[in-house]
Design an enzyme around this catalytic site. Structure first.
Site, PDB file in Angstrom:
ATOM      1  N   ALA A  28     -28.554 -35.075   1.562  1.00  0.00           N
ATOM      2  CA  ALA A  28     -27.973 -34.568   2.816  1.00  0.00           C
ATOM      3  C   ALA A  28     -26.745 -35.389   3.185  1.00  0.00           C
ATOM      4  O   ALA A  28     -26.737 -36.614   3.030  1.00  0.00           O
ATOM      5  CB  ALA A  28     -29.013 -34.657   3.926  1.00  0.00           C
ATOM      6  N   ASN A  50     -35.520 -26.330   6.110  1.00  0.00           N
ATOM      7  CA  ASN A  50     -36.242 -26.931   4.990  1.00  0.00           C
ATOM      8  C   ASN A  50     -37.357 -26.028   4.477  1.00  0.00           C
ATOM      9  O   ASN A  50     -37.590 -25.937   3.272  1.00  0.00           O
ATOM     10  CB  ASN A  50     -36.820 -28.293   5.394  1.00  0.00           C
ATOM     11  CG  ASN A  50     -35.833 -29.419   5.143  1.00  0.00           C
ATOM     12  OD1 ASN A  50     -34.631 -29.192   5.219  1.00  0.00           O
ATOM     13  ND2 ASN A  50     -36.319 -30.595   4.847  1.00  0.00           N
TER      14      ASN A  50
HETATM   15  N1  CO8 Z   1     -23.260 -37.959   2.760  1.00  0.00           N
HETATM   16  C1  CO8 Z   1     -21.901 -37.985   2.943  1.00  0.00           C
HETATM   17  N2  CO8 Z   1     -21.068 -38.633   2.104  1.00  0.00           N
HETATM   18  C2  CO8 Z   1     -21.610 -39.273   1.064  1.00  0.00           C
HETATM   19  C3  CO8 Z   1     -22.997 -39.295   0.814  1.00  0.00           C
HETATM   20  C4  CO8 Z   1     -23.844 -38.591   1.717  1.00  0.00           C
HETATM   21  N3  CO8 Z   1     -25.175 -38.523   1.552  1.00  0.00           N
HETATM   22  N4  CO8 Z   1     -23.235 -40.034  -0.294  1.00  0.00           N
HETATM   23  C5  CO8 Z   1     -22.022 -40.461  -0.720  1.00  0.00           C
HETATM   24  N5  CO8 Z   1     -21.046 -40.002   0.090  1.00  0.00           N
HETATM   25  C6  CO8 Z   1     -19.600 -40.215  -0.017  1.00  0.00           C
HETATM   26  C7  CO8 Z   1     -19.225 -41.645   0.415  1.00  0.00           C
HETATM   27  O1  CO8 Z   1     -19.067 -41.706   1.819  1.00  0.00           O
HETATM   28  C8  CO8 Z   1     -17.927 -41.833  -0.337  1.00  0.00           C
HETATM   29  O2  CO8 Z   1     -16.904 -41.118   0.342  1.00  0.00           O
HETATM   30  P1  CO8 Z   1     -15.431 -41.808   0.532  1.00  0.00           P
HETATM   31  O3  CO8 Z   1     -14.941 -42.041  -0.874  1.00  0.00           O
HETATM   32  O4  CO8 Z   1     -14.684 -40.767   1.290  1.00  0.00           O
HETATM   33  O5  CO8 Z   1     -15.683 -43.085   1.259  1.00  0.00           O
HETATM   34  C9  CO8 Z   1     -18.180 -41.114  -1.654  1.00  0.00           C
HETATM   35  O6  CO8 Z   1     -19.225 -40.164  -1.387  1.00  0.00           O
HETATM   36  C10 CO8 Z   1     -18.622 -42.045  -2.765  1.00  0.00           C
HETATM   37  O7  CO8 Z   1     -19.779 -42.741  -2.304  1.00  0.00           O
HETATM   38  P2  CO8 Z   1     -19.944 -44.318  -2.467  1.00  0.00           P
HETATM   39  O8  CO8 Z   1     -18.603 -44.990  -2.417  1.00  0.00           O
HETATM   40  O9  CO8 Z   1     -20.972 -44.768  -1.481  1.00  0.00           O
HETATM   41  O10 CO8 Z   1     -20.490 -44.396  -3.968  1.00  0.00           O
HETATM   42  P3  CO8 Z   1     -21.460 -45.498  -4.569  1.00  0.00           P
HETATM   43  O11 CO8 Z   1     -21.577 -45.204  -6.032  1.00  0.00           O
HETATM   44  O12 CO8 Z   1     -21.051 -46.859  -4.152  1.00  0.00           O
HETATM   45  O13 CO8 Z   1     -22.902 -45.239  -3.871  1.00  0.00           O
HETATM   46  C11 CO8 Z   1     -24.784 -43.885  -3.218  1.00  0.00           C
HETATM   47  C12 CO8 Z   1     -23.570 -44.041  -4.143  1.00  0.00           C
HETATM   48  C13 CO8 Z   1     -25.812 -44.945  -3.572  1.00  0.00           C
HETATM   49  C14 CO8 Z   1     -25.356 -42.516  -3.459  1.00  0.00           C
HETATM   50  C15 CO8 Z   1     -24.376 -44.062  -1.734  1.00  0.00           C
HETATM   51  O14 CO8 Z   1     -23.212 -43.263  -1.505  1.00  0.00           O
HETATM   52  C16 CO8 Z   1     -25.446 -43.625  -0.776  1.00  0.00           C
HETATM   53  O15 CO8 Z   1     -26.395 -44.355  -0.535  1.00  0.00           O
HETATM   54  N6  CO8 Z   1     -25.348 -42.385  -0.205  1.00  0.00           N
HETATM   55  C17 CO8 Z   1     -26.315 -41.875   0.750  1.00  0.00           C
HETATM   56  C18 CO8 Z   1     -27.428 -41.090   0.072  1.00  0.00           C
HETATM   57  C19 CO8 Z   1     -28.417 -40.561   1.092  1.00  0.00           C
HETATM   58  O16 CO8 Z   1     -29.085 -41.311   1.784  1.00  0.00           O
HETATM   59  N7  CO8 Z   1     -28.555 -39.235   1.210  1.00  0.00           N
HETATM   60  C20 CO8 Z   1     -29.459 -38.622   2.157  1.00  0.00           C
HETATM   61  C21 CO8 Z   1     -30.825 -38.498   1.544  1.00  0.00           C
HETATM   62  S1  CO8 Z   1     -32.085 -37.875   2.650  1.00  0.00           S
HETATM   63  C22 CO8 Z   1     -32.044 -36.207   2.483  1.00  0.00           C
HETATM   64  O17 CO8 Z   1     -31.385 -35.677   1.626  1.00  0.00           O
HETATM   65  C23 CO8 Z   1     -32.885 -35.377   3.423  1.00  0.00           C
HETATM   66  C24 CO8 Z   1     -32.388 -35.473   4.845  1.00  0.00           C
HETATM   67  C25 CO8 Z   1     -32.545 -34.159   5.578  1.00  0.00           C
HETATM   68  C26 CO8 Z   1     -31.525 -34.068   6.664  1.00  0.00           C
HETATM   69  C27 CO8 Z   1     -31.517 -32.813   7.414  1.00  0.00           C
HETATM   70  C28 CO8 Z   1     -30.292 -32.796   8.332  1.00  0.00           C
HETATM   71  C29 CO8 Z   1     -30.315 -31.803   9.383  1.00  0.00           C
END
Ligand code: CO8
Length: 274
Positions: A64, A93
């Site tokens: 997400a 969901n």
């Molecule tokens: N959302 C938005 N942007 C993201 C996300 C995300 N989940 N993940 C990565 N990005 C973006 C980063 O902000 C970055 O953008 P920019 O270059 O513009 O700064 C770009 O993608 C690259 O990311 P990183 O630089 O962070 O890359 P890394 O290789 O260092 O790290 C990771 C990769 C480990 C994946 C890290 O980005 C991270 O932890 N992301 C978050 C993952 C996450 O927690 N996702 C949510 C999971 S929970 C879910 O899916 C259910 C929730 C239900 C929600 C319902 C809503 C209503």
């Protein structure tokens, strides 16, 4: 502007592509809905046998989108309201999980890189999972880190696909399960490490070719009937998990925990285990 989710009919296959590589194919609420609608359309597409979901760039999907305006721009009174989260979370969901589980055609995930959160749940609902390079792959269900509970029926699918112990590690302690282990446990049908693809597009092309070759001379009606039969065993577990997960999840949103954890994640104040 490039399409975020691309839908193509290629002969007897539908190919759906996640196309937001600069955000690691993380999806906001609308994009998850668009993906679900695409999978539903593929289910109703006349003459196709297989639906392939593929991606772009280095991640299959980072789950997400933590900048989703459904959270960042929601009115304060909505942020803790049952009605709001029933619509933005519970209904969505429930629907997307049902769409993936109910799919009548063969559902294939062509996985180019790591997959996180709700997207990991959707991959776990696919029939066949092919991975570009399992040494560059993991699944991460960081629900315990985000103040959430299991989503997309992961409390059932990971239990079934990985076993009790690994599912506990993945879900209780939000630990990533690494690709080689996922291959060993049978979660991955085939890892294409030896092919040393230069790009995700090359990998996607190979999967298309291999999948088409697999059903070429088979009797289509039997494939669909066998899929229906395979679903019989998992069906009660998936529906029970999905309906319990969304209600438990609702209470977490109403409590307000995930909202603040998402902000912390976006500001890099919290991180996931790697
Ligand atoms: N959302 C938005 N942007 C993201 C996300 C995300 N989940 N993940 C990565 N990005 C973006 C980063 O902000 C970055 O953008 P920019 O270059 O513009 O700064 C770009 O993608 C690259 O990311 P990183 O630089 O962070 O890359 P890394 O290789 O260092 O790290 C990771 C990769 C480990 C994946 C890290 O980005 C991270 O932890 N992301 C978050 C993952 C996450 O927690 N996702 C949510 C999971 S929970 C879910 O899916 C259910 C929730 C239900 C929600 C319902 C809503 C209503």
């Amino acid at each position: 502007m490039a399409e975020d989710i691309i839908y193509e009919v290629r002969d007897r296959t539908v190919v759906i592509t996640l196309n937001i590589p600069d955000k690691l194919n993380s999806l906001n609420g609308e994009q998850y809905m668009k993906l679900a609608r695409a999978v539903e359309d593929a289910d109703n597409e006349e003459g196709t046998v297989v639906t392939i979901i593929q991606s772009t760039g280095r991640f299959f999907s980072a789950g997400a989108n933590f900048s989703d305006k459904g959270i960042s721009q929601a009115k304060t009174e909505d942020l803790f309201s049952h009605d709001y989260w029933l619509n933005k979370f519970v209904a969505r969901n429930t629907y997307i999980t049902n769409v993936f589980h109910n799919h009548k055609k063969v559902l294939v995930a062509a996985v180019n890189g790591p997959v996180i959160g709700l997207s990991a749940a959707l991959v776990a609902l696919c029939d066949l999972i092919y991975v570009k390079d399992d040494t560059q792959f993991y699944i991460l269900c960081p629900f315990s880190n985000l103040g959430l509970v299991c989503e997309g029926a992961t409390s059932a699918t990971l239990f079934m696909r990985l076993g009790w112990s690994k599912a506990s590690e993945a879900l209780l302690f939000a630990r990533p399960i690494q690709g080689p282990e996922l291959t060993r446990l049978g979660f991955v049908n085939k890892a294409y490490n030896d092919y040393k693809f230069a790009s995700t597009e090359e990998f996607n092309a190979q999967i298309y070719k291999d999948v088409v070759a697999q059903f070429e001379n088979l009797h289509e009606a039997s494939i669909f009937l066998n899929k229906e039969l395979l679903k019989v065993n998992r069906e009660p577990a998936i529906h029970a998990a999905n309906s319990k997960e969304v209600v438990m999840g609702l209470y977490k949103w109403v409590e307000g925990v995930p909202q603040s954890r998402f902000v912390q994640l976006a500001q890099k104040d919290i991180k996931h285990k790697m």
